[in-house]
Design an enzyme around this catalytic site. Structure first.
Site, PDB file in Angstrom:
ATOM      1  N   ASP A   1       0.865  -1.166   0.000  1.00  0.00           N
ATOM      2  CA  ASP A   1       0.000   0.000   0.000  1.00  0.00           C
ATOM      3  C   ASP A   1       0.913   1.230   0.000  1.00  0.00           C
ATOM      4  OD1 ASP A   1      -3.217   0.649   1.580  1.00  0.00           O
ATOM      5  OD2 ASP A   1      -2.094   1.738   0.052  1.00  0.00           O
TER       6      ASP A   1
HETATM    7  C1  GLC Z   1      -4.262   4.412  -0.345  1.00  0.00           C
HETATM    8  C2  GLC Z   1      -5.152   3.292   0.083  1.00  0.00           C
HETATM    9  C3  GLC Z   1      -5.302   2.222  -0.941  1.00  0.00           C
HETATM   10  C4  GLC Z   1      -5.210   2.832  -2.331  1.00  0.00           C
HETATM   11  C5  GLC Z   1      -3.787   3.335  -2.493  1.00  0.00           C
HETATM   12  C6  GLC Z   1      -3.550   3.957  -3.881  1.00  0.00           C
HETATM   13  O1  GLC Z   1      -3.576   4.964   0.723  1.00  0.00           O
HETATM   14  O2  GLC Z   1      -4.905   2.679   1.337  1.00  0.00           O
HETATM   15  O3  GLC Z   1      -6.556   1.572  -0.708  1.00  0.00           O
HETATM   16  O4  GLC Z   1      -5.516   1.853  -3.310  1.00  0.00           O
HETATM   17  O5  GLC Z   1      -3.451   4.283  -1.484  1.00  0.00           O
HETATM   18  O6  GLC Z   1      -4.320   5.098  -4.032  1.00  0.00           O
END
Ligand code: GLC
Length: 754
Positions: free
Chosen positions: A287
């Site tokens: 993430d």
């Molecule tokens: C965010 C989220 C995740 C998302 C990623 C890309 O912080 O936790 O769900 O897909 O970043 O945007």
């Protein structure tokens, strides 16, 4: 007959061989490419940059922005996220393909969470439809629009089970139940990926957040998750496994630690379970910055150590930590990260790119004409309206106040959300154009009656166009007198209250699950002036509605329903659509009951007892306000003739029930099947959803609904993670919610062939 069988099996064998041959050729191509790659180029594939950093995460250091372009050009980037539009994607793809030594195409990811430009209901609302065809169609349309905008990978479905209404991100998931959650998760993967991943209108899905993010303590986002193995195996993991079985191409791990180990560095989760036991052969993306965050967790001493932990734990791609690019080569040279781990990660990434057809044509998703033609098409808008209507839950309808008559009435529509065109789009709708939702006022305007609007209280203000700028203003109640006067002079009041879409989602946990601002005061004063009130809720989490439920005659849960919100709400209020939604999450009577959920354990002191020594509160009931699976209709249904037949030899328990529509309006009913395993080697919940079917039953007719229970529904995971089945006594209930239905029981003898 023989000839037919011979022909049939020949076709099956040929088809099987063709698939096998296809997979082999993909593997060969990936192996050949891998053999040509330098270690730097391999590590480049494991590196992902965001192009518009301000959309979904903290801004990367300025230095990287400057170097970003050079890294793409030199083949040191495997993927980009947040690049928007076919033209932009083409430009970025050209930088990689036309300049880098091997011309390996980028994969472009984006948070396509509930629709793309045509916005669908937020995922928790879609789950309330219990209509898997509609859920799949919603994801299919999102994929068609996203792929037309150059994207080939979505960071969805989010499958985190959650039992805590305070958690802001529950709006992205399917609620509290693993069975419903698994069905929704699989439907979304199928919708995004379609039948042919190499087609230009399908995209790779990404199951997230692996794992247990929804069990953040106190519902506080990013907080510690510490759960037992029985909950992990029987509640948290099933929806993830359902997506692997549905062929999902990628996973995303999660920010939280699970039982002391940050998910990004968790070998047990990522290698032992996901890639090992489940045989997942796609890739795992971290993430946003979660590799770096292991320093804050106190799990890594510095960026290099974090890279070592993450790579060895099976995190294949680094989203916006930039640590793999910086440290992995050194770690491999030092023997701290095995070359095999690098090759495995890169093979996984290249295979997904191959499956998407990106090696055949890196620009296949970059067709600006297609982008213009498919986006916000009538077909898509109609589908958005369809699932929006199906997601609405009728919570209360005293004296059948609803549906409203379509003419001759003076209707007061009160609430700041009633004429708002932005909030209904919900959070996580990065591609939608602001203020493109049909408001409640606009939806009602399609009908007769004299409609007047008063805002009542202002509980939010600021630049709604940006998720970081919405200000929650709790104090302004200056509009209440005007709203009260309007209510007094009207026949009916439609109160539109709840949360702004941006009060839910990432980083939006709330300690209080009441109506924000002075909305409660507005509701009580309007009700005192005119008790003919329909409360329409627009919210992204269960709210504390105890006062409303005790006073307001009709209550409709309308979530954040996306582009067609106002039309869906109006069609339900006026009875052009008979509401059919059912709650995917328990609504507490009081926030102090949280976590509260239907599939709880009985405990050793279930009570009630005359003394205080049983599991209860001395100041609140154990019962929720609205149970999981609750939802009313404008018609009535009668359940009868529950039949249970245990077929031990074939290892199947056949269940059937008669459901009659005893009202005067056709309707769609979600028939739910629950079991209780009375005695087991690991205690089982008092009730578990193990089947459901949404059926249309016309007024005055009835249908027999049949279910089959096999070992998959009758077994459970023990604390060693082993799926076990045990004979014994079971209760069974088939009903219209997790609380209500017709009941029976059955016994599985030792001779039952699981
Ligand atoms: C965010 C989220 C995740 C998302 C990623 C890309 O912080 O936790 O769900 O897909 O970043 O945007």
């Amino acid at each position: 007959m023989f000839r037919f069988l011979f022909l049939f099996y020949s076709i099956v064998i040929i088809a099987g061989c063709a698939v096998k041959a296809q997979e082999d050729s993909a593997q060969n191509k990936v192996e050949e490419l891998l053999a040509q790659m330098t270690l730097e180029e391999k590590i480049g594939q494991m590196n992902q940059y965001s192009s518009f950093y301000d959309v979904t995460g903290p801004a990367p250091g300025a230095g990287y922005q400057k170097d970003r372009y050079e890294h793409v050009k030199n083949g040191l980037v495997g993927s980009m996220l947040n690049v928007r539009g076919a033209e932009q994607v083409r430009k970025m793809q050209e930088v990689a393909v036309e300049n880098s030594r091997l011309g390996i195409p980028l994969i472009f990811g984006f948070d396509v969470i509930h629709g793309f430009k045509t916005t669908m209901p937020v995922p928790i609302a879609e789950a309330a439809s219990w209509d898997m065809d509609a859920v799949e169609q919603s994801a299919r349309i999102a994929a068609v629009e996203a792929s037309a905008a150059g994207l080939n990978w979505t960071f969805a479905p989010m499958v985190d089970i959650c039992r805590d209404a305070r958690w802001g991100r529950l709006m992205e998931g399917a609620g509290e139940d693993p069975f419903l959650g698994s069905a929704v998760a699989a439907a979304r993967v199928k919708g995004f990926q379609g039948d042919n991943l190499a087609a230009p209108n399908t995209i790779a899905a990404c199951t997230k957040h692996f794992a247990a993010y929804g069990f953040a303590e106190a519902g506080k986002d990013y907080n510690t998750a510490d759960i037992g193995l029985s909950t992990l195996y029987n509640v948290v993991l099933p929806p993830f496994k359902a997506t692997v079985d549905a062929g999902v191409q990628t996973f995303m791990n999660s920010f939280n630690e699970l039982n002391g180990i940050p998910a990004t560095g968790d070998v047990f989760l990522q290698r032992d379970i996901l890639k090992g036991e489940w045989g997942f052969n796609g890739f795992i993306v971290s993430d946003w910055g979660s590799i770096t965050e292991m320093l804050y967790h106190g799990f890594a001493s510095d960026g290099k150590h974090a890279s070592e932990i993450a790579a060895n734990a099976g995190s294949d791609m680094d989203m916006e930590s930039h640590l793999y690019l910086k440290h992995l080569k050194e770690l491999v040279d030092e023997g701290k990260v095995d070359n095999e781990h690098i090759d495995d990660a890169v093979k996984r990434i290249l295979t997904v790119k191959h499956n998407l057809g990106l090696f055949d044509d890196p620009y296949k998703y970059c067709d600006v004409t297609r982008e213009k033609n498919v986006t916000m098409s009538k077909e898509h808008l109609d589908a958005s309206l369809d699932i929006a209507k199906k997601s609405i839950v009728l919570l209360k309808n005293e004296n059948n106040m609803l549906p409203l008559s379509k003419s001759g009435k003076k209707i007061a529509v009160i609430g700041q959300l009633a004429d708002n065109k932005n909030s209904p789009l919900g959070n996580w709708r990065l591609a939608a154009d602001d203020n493109t939702a049909v408001s409640v006022i606009e939806g009602l305007g399609e009908y007769g009656n004299e409609i007047s609007h008063a805002q009542g209280v202002k509980f939010f203000e600021g630049q709604e166009a940006f998720i970081h700028e919405l200000k929650i203003n709790n104090e302004d109640e200056s509009g209440i007198p005007e709203a009260v006067e309007l209510a007094k002079s009207s026949d009916v009041v439609i109160l539109v209250l709840g949360e702004h879409g941006y009060m839910t989602g990432e980083g939006r946990s709330r300690a209080h699950i009441d109506l924000p601002g002075k909305q409660q005061k507005l509701m009580e004063e309007v009700y005192a002036a005119n008790s003919n009130v329909v409360l329409v809720l627009m919210n992204g989490r269960p709210l504390d509605l105890d006062w409303a439920n005790g006073n307001i005659p009709a209550i409709v849960e309308a979530w954040h329903l996306g582009t067609q919100s106002g039309h869906a709400i109006a069609q339900v209020l006026y009875g052009d659509y008979n509401p059919s939604g059912k709650l995917p999450m328990t609504f507490p009577k009081n926030g102090g009951q949280i976590p509260i959920y239907y599939n709880y354990k009985n405990t050793g002191r279930p009570g009630p007892s005359g003394l205080v020594f049983w599991s209860h509160y001395i100041d609140e009931t154990n019962m929720p306000l609205y149970p999981f699976g609750h939802g009313l209709s404008y018609t009535t249904y009668k359940y009868s003739d529950l039949q249970v037949n245990v077929d031990s030899l074939s290892g199947v328990v056949n269940v059937s029930v008669e459901v009659a529509n005893t009202g005067d309006m056709d309707g769609d009913e979600v028939v739910q099947l629950y079991i209780r395993d009375k005695v087991a080697s690991v205690t089982r919940p008092v009730r578990e959803l193990k089947g459901f079917e949404k059926v249309t039953i016309s007024a005055g007719s009835s249908k027999t609904i049949k279910f089959k229970l096999t070992k998959d529904q009758l077994g459970f995971y023990n604390n060693q993670g082993k799926f076990v089945t045990e004979p014994g006594q079971f209760d069974v209930m088939v009903g219209w919610s997790s609380k209500d239905g017709v009941v029976s029981n059955f016994t599985l003898g030792d001779n039952f062939q699981f």
